[in-house]
Design a protein around this motif. Structure first.
Motif, PDB file in Angstrom:
ATOM      1  N   GLU A  52       0.860  -1.179   0.000  1.00 44.55           N
ATOM      2  CA  GLU A  52       0.000   0.000   0.000  1.00 44.55           C
ATOM      3  C   GLU A  52       0.897   1.229   0.000  1.00 44.55           C
ATOM      4  N   GLU A  54       0.985   4.876   1.307  1.00 40.67           N
ATOM      5  CA  GLU A  54       0.318   5.749   2.268  1.00 40.67           C
ATOM      6  C   GLU A  54       0.716   7.195   1.979  1.00 40.67           C
ATOM      7  N   THR A  56      -0.800   9.249  -0.429  1.00 39.63           N
ATOM      8  CA  THR A  56      -1.353   9.721  -1.692  1.00 39.63           C
ATOM      9  C   THR A  56      -2.053   8.564  -2.393  1.00 39.63           C
ATOM     10  N   LYS A  57      -3.030   8.910  -3.210  1.00 37.08           N
ATOM     11  CA  LYS A  57      -3.720   7.888  -4.020  1.00 37.08           C
ATOM     12  C   LYS A  57      -3.393   8.062  -5.500  1.00 37.08           C
ATOM     13  N   ASP A  58      -2.521   9.004  -5.809  1.00 35.74           N
ATOM     14  CA  ASP A  58      -2.193   9.324  -7.203  1.00 35.74           C
ATOM     15  C   ASP A  58      -0.935   8.620  -7.684  1.00 35.74           C
ATOM     16  N   TRP A  86      -3.539   1.308  -6.989  1.00 40.55           N
ATOM     17  CA  TRP A  86      -3.460   1.816  -5.626  1.00 40.55           C
ATOM     18  C   TRP A  86      -4.383   1.057  -4.679  1.00 40.55           C
ATOM     19  N   ASP A  87      -5.560   0.652  -5.136  1.00 41.67           N
ATOM     20  CA  ASP A  87      -6.535   0.022  -4.249  1.00 41.67           C
ATOM     21  C   ASP A  87      -6.421  -1.501  -4.168  1.00 41.67           C
TER      22      ASP A  87
END
Length: 146
Positions: A52, A54, A56-58, A86-87
């Motif tokens: 994962e 952590e 940022t999701k970009d 990302w997910d």
């Protein structure tokens, strides 16, 4: 930003960069016994980890070949570049293809691929009848010379 790693197998090896300026984190095989990738075939190699990002999701984790495996032994990701969205929180598994004429053996702990954290841009999609003109236009394969 942090790269969080979850060991799904106690024998899993945490990805690491080999030098201060390495772009990629080496992924290692997590296997109970040697895996032979026969010439011309593909095998799914477990890493025993999930990841994962952590902060940022970009971003996306991209899985690339290790240059030494690809150039010396013909071992590279079957899909050329693996994408870990990302997910996704499942195990990172590398589908490696052997493009050589010789079988290749993967052992536990072997560095099998490299993972690069890469920014992702997700623009809004808009359908148009025309696009802007450029000097190149629709010129494709070989249009700019050798």
């Amino acid at each position: 930003m942090k790269l969080l790693i979850k060991k799904l197998n106690e024998k899993a090896i945490v990805p690491a960069r080999q030098t201060q300026y390495s772009a990629g984190y080496d992924l290692c095989a997590c296997t109970d016994e040697p895996i032979v990738i026969k010439a011309g075939e593909t095998a799914k190699i477990h890493t025993g980890i999930s990841a994962e990002i952590e902060g940022t999701k970009d971003v996306v984790l991209l899985i690339y070949a290790r240059s030494s495996l690809a150039t010396k032994f013909g071992i590279a990701p079957a899909n050329c570049v693996g994408v870990v969205d990302w997910d996704y929180r499942g195990e990172i598994i590398c589908a490696l293809h052997n493009s050589s004429k010789e079988d290749y053996t993967i052992n536990h702990g072997d560095r099998i691929a490299q993972m690069v954290v890469t920014p992702v841009f997700t623009p809004e999609v808009e359908v148009r009848e025309t696009l802007s003109d450029t000097t190149r236009g629709a010129g494709g394969f070989g249009s700019t010379g050798k």
